[in-house]
Design an enzyme around this catalytic site. Structure first.
Site, PDB file in Angstrom:
ATOM      1  N   ASN A  22       0.854  -1.198   0.000  1.00  0.00           N
ATOM      2  CA  ASN A  22       0.000   0.000   0.000  1.00  0.00           C
ATOM      3  C   ASN A  22       0.884   1.239   0.000  1.00  0.00           C
ATOM      4  O   ASN A  22       2.110   1.141   0.009  1.00  0.00           O
ATOM      5  CB  ASN A  22      -0.949  -0.028   1.204  1.00  0.00           C
ATOM      6  CG  ASN A  22      -0.178  -0.103   2.507  1.00  0.00           C
ATOM      7  OD1 ASN A  22       0.574   0.789   2.847  1.00  0.00           O
ATOM      8  ND2 ASN A  22      -0.342  -1.209   3.230  1.00  0.00           N
ATOM      9  N   ASP A  30      -3.742  -6.676   5.414  1.00  0.00           N
ATOM     10  CA  ASP A  30      -4.724  -7.530   6.100  1.00  0.00           C
ATOM     11  C   ASP A  30      -4.700  -8.952   5.551  1.00  0.00           C
ATOM     12  O   ASP A  30      -5.149  -9.883   6.211  1.00  0.00           O
ATOM     13  CB  ASP A  30      -6.132  -6.944   5.940  1.00  0.00           C
ATOM     14  CG  ASP A  30      -6.308  -5.694   6.793  1.00  0.00           C
ATOM     15  OD1 ASP A  30      -5.618  -5.591   7.829  1.00  0.00           O
ATOM     16  OD2 ASP A  30      -7.114  -4.821   6.426  1.00  0.00           O
ATOM     17  N   PHE A  36      -3.928   3.100  15.339  1.00  0.00           N
ATOM     18  CA  PHE A  36      -4.470   4.064  14.384  1.00  0.00           C
ATOM     19  C   PHE A  36      -5.696   3.450  13.729  1.00  0.00           C
ATOM     20  O   PHE A  36      -5.855   2.223  13.740  1.00  0.00           O
ATOM     21  CB  PHE A  36      -3.432   4.387  13.298  1.00  0.00           C
ATOM     22  CG  PHE A  36      -2.435   5.427  13.723  1.00  0.00           C
ATOM     23  CD1 PHE A  36      -1.454   5.144  14.661  1.00  0.00           C
ATOM     24  CD2 PHE A  36      -2.474   6.704  13.172  1.00  0.00           C
ATOM     25  CE1 PHE A  36      -0.538   6.098  15.052  1.00  0.00           C
ATOM     26  CE2 PHE A  36      -1.558   7.672  13.554  1.00  0.00           C
ATOM     27  CZ  PHE A  36      -0.584   7.378  14.494  1.00  0.00           C
TER      28      PHE A  36
HETATM   29  N1  CTP Z   1      -3.105  -3.407  12.531  1.00  0.00           N
HETATM   30  C1  CTP Z   1      -2.183  -4.329  12.957  1.00  0.00           C
HETATM   31  N2  CTP Z   1      -2.064  -5.527  12.311  1.00  0.00           N
HETATM   32  C2  CTP Z   1      -2.834  -5.823  11.267  1.00  0.00           C
HETATM   33  C3  CTP Z   1      -3.792  -4.866  10.811  1.00  0.00           C
HETATM   34  C4  CTP Z   1      -3.899  -3.669  11.459  1.00  0.00           C
HETATM   35  O1  CTP Z   1      -1.456  -4.059  13.910  1.00  0.00           O
HETATM   36  N3  CTP Z   1      -2.692  -6.983  10.666  1.00  0.00           N
HETATM   37  C5  CTP Z   1      -3.223  -2.144  13.267  1.00  0.00           C
HETATM   38  C6  CTP Z   1      -2.790  -0.911  12.507  1.00  0.00           C
HETATM   39  O2  CTP Z   1      -1.405  -0.664  12.662  1.00  0.00           O
HETATM   40  C7  CTP Z   1      -3.641   0.163  13.154  1.00  0.00           C
HETATM   41  C8  CTP Z   1      -4.924  -0.578  13.542  1.00  0.00           C
HETATM   42  O3  CTP Z   1      -4.570  -1.959  13.565  1.00  0.00           O
HETATM   43  O4  CTP Z   1      -3.053   0.627  14.335  1.00  0.00           O
HETATM   44  C9  CTP Z   1      -6.077  -0.399  12.621  1.00  0.00           C
HETATM   45  O5  CTP Z   1      -5.690  -0.634  11.293  1.00  0.00           O
HETATM   46  P1  CTP Z   1      -6.700  -0.402  10.113  1.00  0.00           P
HETATM   47  O6  CTP Z   1      -6.024  -0.768   8.827  1.00  0.00           O
HETATM   48  O7  CTP Z   1      -7.331   0.963  10.223  1.00  0.00           O
HETATM   49  O8  CTP Z   1      -7.863  -1.424  10.454  1.00  0.00           O
HETATM   50  P2  CTP Z   1      -8.017  -2.956  10.303  1.00  0.00           P
HETATM   51  O9  CTP Z   1      -8.023  -3.552  11.662  1.00  0.00           O
HETATM   52  O10 CTP Z   1      -7.034  -3.513   9.330  1.00  0.00           O
HETATM   53  O11 CTP Z   1      -9.491  -3.049   9.743  1.00  0.00           O
HETATM   54  P3  CTP Z   1     -10.072  -2.502   8.349  1.00  0.00           P
HETATM   55  O12 CTP Z   1      -8.942  -2.616   7.338  1.00  0.00           O
HETATM   56  O13 CTP Z   1     -11.209  -3.411   8.090  1.00  0.00           O
HETATM   57  O14 CTP Z   1     -10.514  -1.093   8.589  1.00  0.00           O
END
Ligand code: CTP
Length: 401
Positions: free
Chosen positions: A211, A282, A327
């Protein structure tokens, strides 16, 4: 009185009548224990003598990029590395314009362009110049990049008019600098783990899923903690920005979500605070194709499997003495989703970014965040340079300690 003890400060002087006050500023900073060096433009030296500046700062004055000040001609780089902050007082329309637009054509503007730490500017000029649209725009640009403008005051100006444009009082300028340094070391003795940047999930030997995260926000948070005395483990995905390990900053380079998970979980076990700022993938591929996948005429289907959620894992393992900050990057139902993540991942604080806000999110130097904490408070902040947002974040975390 010595609350600027050993702080390294460059006083930049540009050519306005208020330059006559610069020696008083130098004297006040030295009195408070600061180490002061001076960078002055040619025009500044028409208002105040080199000898006065050298005597008060107890250092040579940097004025000529190609001069005999040092044996090397990269003095602007070594000075930039030396200083903790620069205060330009007075700051004329000219130096403000140059700095805001990346013009480096003499000693002071070159030094400012080479400097990546805190800059204060105390403008001083005639009212019409101060209100000029370009000067105002340039000051706004500088502020959006974290430069602290110490606003000019109303009063009698050298041109005989009354109006806005008089340089702020020396004591106000000194107070602003002291305020900046007063936070220093308030995280001494704390260990902080910060994740930053994207991750890369390999498809084959040459392709990956990733990303746009630049890592700038997390890197700025790590820098702020280091500056305030913490030991920081920065678990960093692949980013453009070079981050060098330094005293109290360990940089742990990782590529994949799995590697980031392993390193972060390991570091968190002996940390007081973790800030998960990384844009972790993810999903990852279920297998990596060996070599380069060849193009075919048919559709290609990749099987993706979920990665481990680092923040959620830390939330499960968190002890009472540990703080966990995450975040949330959202496009819709921002507050609702942020609150959901706070609860689901057992974080103490979620820093919400909405991609609907101009100037927020990936790849830009500014950010606009809202703090959503476990006590049910939501606190929207205004658009700021990521460096300033990092400071707000660390100040917010301090409230929890
Ligand atoms: N995060 C993490 N590990 C992952 C995914 C996310 O530690 N595998 C953490 C990110 O660093 C951030 C928080 O979770 O602090 C939220 O990340 P975000 O991308 O906004 O949300 P997701 O939990 O991935 O959910 P979605 O993508 O469905 O919004």
């Amino acid at each position: 009185m010595e609350n600027l003890q050993n702080k390294k400060i460059i006083v930049g002087i540009s050519g306005g009548i208020a330059a006559y006050k610069a020696p008083l500023l130098i004297r006040e900073l030295v009195k408070r224990g600061a180490k002061v060096k001076v960078a002055a433009t040619d025009n500044a030296l028409k208002f105040v003598t080199l000898l006065t500046l050298q005597t008060l700062s107890n250092n040579n004055v940097y004025n000529d990029m190609f001069g005999s000040y040092q044996s090397v001609t990269t003095e602007h780089i070594s000075l930039a590395q030396w200083a903790d902050c620069i205060i330009v007082a007075p700051a004329t329309a000219d130096i403000i314009g140059k700095y805001a637009n990346g013009i480096a054509d003499e000693a002071l503007s070159t030094l400012l362009t080479a400097f990546d730490k805190k800059v204060f500017m105390a403008p001083a000029m005639n009212t019409a110049m101060y209100c000029n649209f370009a000067v105002q725009q340039n000051m706004k640009t500088l502020q959006s990049h974290g430069v602290e403008i110490i606003d000019a005051q109303y009063g009698e100006l050298a041109c005989g008019q009354d109006g806005k444009g008089r340089m702020a009082d020396i004591e106000d300028i000194v107070a602003r600098i002291e305020n900046y340094f007063s936070f220093t070391q308030d995280f001494a003795g704390k260990t902080v783990t910060v994740t930053a940047g994207p991750t890369r999930e390999k498809i084959d030997s040459v392709r990956f899923i990733s990303n746009n995260s630049s890592g700038k926000m997390g890197i700025a948070v790590a820098g702020e903690f280091v500056a305030r005395g913490a030991v920081v483990n920065l678990v960093l995905g692949p980013v453009q920005q070079k981050v060098q390990a330094q005293d109290r900053l360990n940089v742990i380079d990782v590529v994949t979500a799995e590697q980031m998970y392993e390193k972060t979980v390991e570091c968190f076990a002996h940390s007081d605070i973790a800030v998960c700022a990384a844009a972790v993938a993810d999903y990852t591929t279920d297998k990596v194709f060996e070599g380069k996948m060849k193009k075919k005429d048919s559709n290609l289907t990749l099987q993706l499997v979920p990665t481990k959620d680092i923040l959620a894992t830390l939330g499960q393992r968190k002890k009472d003495s540990q703080l966990l900050i995450g975040f949330a990057l959202e496009t819709d139902n921002e507050l609702g989703n942020a609150k959901g993540k706070l609860a689901k991942k057992n974080a103490d604080l979620i820093i919400l970014n909405s991609l609907k806000d101009a100037g927020a999110g990936f790849e830009v130097d500014t950010n606009k965040v809202t703090f959503v904490d476990k006590y049910g408070n939501t606190e929207p902040m205004c658009l700021k340079a990521k460096r300033e947002v990092a400071r707000d974040i660390v100040n917010k975390i301090k409230e929890f300690l």
